[in-house]
Enzyme design. Structure first.
Site, PDB file in Angstrom:
ATOM      1  N   MET A  97       0.871  -1.236  -0.017  1.00 40.50           N
ATOM      2  CA  MET A  97       0.064   0.016  -0.105  1.00 40.50           C
ATOM      3  C   MET A  97       0.981   1.350   0.012  1.00 40.50           C
ATOM      4  SD  MET A  97      -2.998  -1.467  -0.427  1.00 40.50           S
ATOM      5  CE  MET A  97      -4.087  -0.108   0.086  1.00 40.50           C
ATOM      6  N   HIS A 116      -4.295  -5.617  -9.129  1.00 38.50           N
ATOM      7  CA  HIS A 116      -5.166  -4.762  -8.762  1.00 38.50           C
ATOM      8  C   HIS A 116      -6.855  -5.200  -8.935  1.00 38.50           C
ATOM      9  CE1 HIS A 116      -7.004  -0.678  -7.975  1.00 38.50           C
ATOM     10  NE2 HIS A 116      -7.790  -0.953  -9.133  1.00 38.50           N
ATOM     11  N   ASP A 152      -1.462   2.088 -10.618  1.00 40.66           N
ATOM     12  CA  ASP A 152      -2.328   1.195 -11.104  1.00 40.66           C
ATOM     13  C   ASP A 152      -2.254   1.436 -12.623  1.00 40.66           C
ATOM     14  OD1 ASP A 152      -3.151   0.064  -8.632  1.00 40.66           O
ATOM     15  OD2 ASP A 152      -4.666   1.564  -8.640  1.00 40.66           O
TER      16      ASP A 152
HETATM   17  C1  GRF Z   1      -6.268  -7.301  -3.054  1.00 43.59           C
HETATM   18  O1  GRF Z   1      -7.425  -6.979  -3.380  1.00 43.59           O
HETATM   19  C2  GRF Z   1      -4.991  -6.695  -4.049  1.00 43.59           C
HETATM   20  O2  GRF Z   1      -5.544  -6.708  -5.657  1.00 43.59           O
HETATM   21  C3  GRF Z   1      -5.286  -5.472  -3.716  1.00 43.59           C
HETATM   22  O3  GRF Z   1      -4.933  -5.229  -2.234  1.00 43.59           O
HETATM   23  C4  GRF Z   1      -5.782  -6.579  -1.813  1.00 43.59           C
HETATM   24  C5  GRF Z   1      -4.515  -7.241  -0.997  1.00 43.59           C
HETATM   25  O4  GRF Z   1      -5.190  -8.439  -0.433  1.00 43.59           O
HETATM   26  N1  GRF Z   1      -4.000  -4.461  -3.955  1.00 43.59           N
HETATM   27  P1  GRF Z   1      -4.397  -9.462   0.223  1.00 43.59           P
HETATM   28  O5  GRF Z   1      -3.185  -8.759   1.251  1.00 43.59           O
HETATM   29  O6  GRF Z   1      -3.432 -10.210  -0.779  1.00 43.59           O
HETATM   30  O7  GRF Z   1      -5.289 -10.227   0.940  1.00 43.59           O
END
Ligand code: GRF
Length: 225
Positions: A97, A116, A152
């Site tokens: 993030m 994404h 993205d």
């Molecule tokens: C997923 O939906 C991914 O596409 C987005 O953040 C979420 C991460 O989920 N970028 P996780 O940590 O892999 O469970």
């Protein structure tokens, strides 16, 4: 002796949270013929579930906490050092993030993937599923793409479509898209790590099987996606 034809690509995974996509990659990489192995998992947030998943799989983990660094550049220098130390060749964001600077993105250009939860270029950014529902779109999905400096954006490796059901909630839709993500990411990483695709002119191209020439390639999606 290293067999160059079957040497697995050394993959680093960047996470910030629960790590279910990381888990999907860990599970895929257990397969003997999978062309990638995860050699390090790095989180910018301490104590997250993804780190425990990596540890349970015996994968080395690092926490590079962005809060410990005065600038984005210093944070990224540490990230880069940790990746190089682990001999990472290919980088995968999996629920990571933090926005990355152009300089970091350039260093990992075309060796760096992101997932994404929408059919890009639609619905970039956060709160994706709420915005999909709000828009009235009937189909959404997920995308694995090469990372570029803009959030993205970047050449698309693979996508999976997920229908929006009447009366869907944000949570219900997110859960169905997440299931598709868990199938898509291992598939896309396989394409990239095996050398079946590469970036040419900001599009993902694949090797034609007939004559070894590169041509515009639409990555085939297995029926299970
Ligand atoms: C997923 O939906 C991914 O596409 C987005 O953040 C979420 C991460 O989920 N970028 P996780 O940590 O892999 O469970």
């Amino acid at each position: 002796m290293v067999d160059l034809m079957t040497a697995k690509k050394r993959v680093g995974v960047l996470i910030s949270g629960r790590g279910t996509n990381l888990q999907a990659l860990i599970d895929a990489a257990k397969t003997r013929d999978y062309p990638a192995e995860i050699v390090v998992v790095i989180s910018n947030a301490p104590g997250v579930q993804g780190l425990a998943r990596a540890e349970a799989a015996g994968i080395p983990v690092r926490v590079v906490n962005h809060k410990d660094f005065a600038t984005r550049e210093l944070f990224e220098a540490e990230l880069d050092a940790a990746l190089n130390q682990a001999g990472v060749e290919l980088l995968c964001n999996a629920g990571f993030m933090r926005l990355l600077t152009e300089s970091f993105v350039t260093r990992w250009l075309n060796r760096h993937l992101n997932i994404h939860p929408s059919l890009l270029p639609a619905f970039k950014g956060l709160d994706t599923h709420a915005r999909v529902l709000q828009s009235g779109a009937r189909i959404t999905g997920c995308t694995v793409h090469f990372v570029r400096a803009a959030m993205d954006e970047g050449p698309i490796v693979a996508q999976a479509a997920v229908p929006v059901d009447p009366g869907d909630t944000e949570e219900g839709l997110a859960a169905r898209v997440l299931e598709a993500e868990h199938r898509l990411y291992p598939h896309a990483l396989r394409l990239v790590a095996s050398g079946a695709v590469r970036v040419e002119g900001e599009h993902v191209m694949g090797m034609t099987q007939q004559n070894g020439q590169f041509a515009v390639f639409s990555p085939p999606l297995p029926r299970t996606l």
